[in-house]
Design an enzyme around this catalytic site. Structure first.
Site, PDB file in Angstrom:
ATOM      1  N   LYS A 112      35.063  41.357  41.587  1.00  0.00           N
ATOM      2  CA  LYS A 112      35.622  42.328  40.962  1.00  0.00           C
ATOM      3  C   LYS A 112      35.674  43.843  41.309  1.00  0.00           C
ATOM      4  CE  LYS A 112      38.190  39.969  37.462  1.00  0.00           C
ATOM      5  NZ  LYS A 112      39.010  40.004  36.028  1.00  0.00           N
ATOM      6  N   LYS A 195      43.334  31.895  43.888  1.00  0.00           N
ATOM      7  CA  LYS A 195      44.060  31.562  42.430  1.00  0.00           C
ATOM      8  C   LYS A 195      44.933  32.202  42.009  1.00  0.00           C
ATOM      9  CE  LYS A 195      41.573  33.573  38.733  1.00  0.00           C
ATOM     10  NZ  LYS A 195      41.163  33.562  37.281  1.00  0.00           N
ATOM     11  N   LYS A 198      47.044  37.233  37.470  1.00  0.00           N
ATOM     12  CA  LYS A 198      48.063  38.412  36.738  1.00  0.00           C
ATOM     13  C   LYS A 198      47.953  39.265  37.544  1.00  0.00           C
ATOM     14  CE  LYS A 198      46.304  37.179  32.046  1.00  0.00           C
ATOM     15  NZ  LYS A 198      44.815  37.586  32.077  1.00  0.00           N
TER      16      LYS A 198
END
Ligand code: AQP
Length: 340
Positions: A112, A195, A198
């Protein structure tokens, strides 16, 4: 002791089919066997920037989606994390138990934060301490985890163990992973190796739980494929991530096995699978969407569910926090005014 589960979902945008098939649908099943706390983890969400108004709305939306999917807010506890201050309090204590080296090894932080690590928030680095606090604030015994969260649960176990060892207590249970045979990892419709997420900038990469039938059909129609016909064995899916993903989603939604799904579409073009997949996706999502819209139209209803959940969660957390404070040696003073 009761078997108690804590599960969280971030209010970081539209919930999608991955959240539903990988998490929420399983949570609905778990409520029959466990005492469950379902938490909209807004403290986790702000580890990366969130627009305040959107965060508030997403929090309501996610709570409504959980109820619409079948979580019973009377039997179980649904709340948003920021409204139970014990999460942040215990997370701080765990920041002082966890070691820099432990957190430094977390792959999710590396992914991230990316190359711009210096610019990542301290909260993003310390995220796993908060996750440990989420579980242990309620002495959670089990955590349903997907592949991506296994490392964080290991860390929660290490924190619980170190706390117990350091203070020579048995305050915390060592939480066990609950690996659900039925859970599915749903990949992006645009790239079968990534994956469904959102935060993917492309809306075409995911099926949102709120997409209408036409949108679902259009997105599935546009989903990436490869030039070959569909295989007649599961082994034939090797090296074909898009075929594996679409068949996997189909199998989960149609409540069959991937093997069976492969047999159904053996030798056919992707278009045949896509048509069936659209139908089964719409059939699964439509009733949830109707209920979701009804819940959000009922002004104040979702907020009252969250308020009730937060009160019940606080009541459960308070004795654990008191115990932790005593174990650590914090001087607890008597307050004359009740905290708000
Ligand atoms: N693609 C997926 N397939 C299966 N399960 C998934 N989950 C998320 N994506 C998939 C599961 O959904 C639960 C809630 O996830 P989350 O919202 O807390 O965070 P996340 O895993 O980071 O989900 P996203 O969609 O990728 O969000 P962003 O883009 O904000 O990071 C978890 O149990 C998760 O495993």
């Amino acid at each position: 002791m009761n078997q108690r589960i804590f599960s969280g979902v971030q209010p970081t945008g539209n919930l999608h089919l991955g959240n539903y098939l990988g998490a929420i649908r399983n949570w609905v099943k778990l409520q029959d066997d466990y005492e469950c706390l379902f938490c909209v983890v807004d403290l986790h969400a702000i580890t990366v920037w969130q627009e305040p108004e959107k965060l508030r709305q997403s929090t309501r939306d996610v709570a409504a989606a959980l109820i619409a999917a079948g979580v019973d807010p009377k039997e179980q506890i649904i709340f948003n994390q920021s409204q139970v201050p014990g999460h942040a309090e215990l997370a701080w204590i765990f920041n002082c138990v966890a070691r820099m080296g432990w957190l430094g090894r977390m792959t999710q932080f590396k992914e991230k934060a990316g190359k711009d690590r210096e610019n990542a928030s301290v909260g993003l680095f310390a995220y796993p301490s908060l996750m440990a606090a989420d579980i242990l604030l309620y002495k959670g015994t089990h955590v349903p985890v997907g592949e991506d969260q296994k490392q964080h649960l290991e860390l929660a176990r290490d924190i619980a163990q170190k706390f117990n060892n350091d203070f020579k207590t048995e305050t915390f249970p060592i939480p066990e992973p609950l690996i659900l045979g039925t859970s599915t990892r749903v990949m992006s419709l645009k790239d079968g190796t990534k994956k469904m997420s959102k935060s993917d900038p492309s809306d075409l990469s995911r099926i949102n739980m709120t997409d209408d039938a036409d949108t679902i059909a259009r997105k599935i129609k546009k989903a990436k494929t490869d030039p070959d016909l569909l295989p007649d064995t599961v082994q034939g899916l090797d090296g074909r991530p898009e075929a594996r993903n679409l068949l996997g989603i189909y199998a989960t939604l149609a409540e069959t096995t991937v093997d069976q799904a492969v047999q159904t579409f053996a030798g056919q073009q992707f278009s045949a699978l896509k048509t069936e997949l659209s139908d089964v996706a719409v059939a699964n999502l439509a009733p949830i969407q109707d209920e979701y819209r009804r819940l959000l139209a009922d002004k104040g209803h979702v907020d009252s569910v969250l308020a009730d959940g937060a009160e019940r969660a606080r009541t459960m957390a308070e004795p654990v926090l008191r115990e932790v404070q005593d174990v650590i040696g914090f001087l607890r003073v008597k307050l004359s005014r009740k905290p708000t």
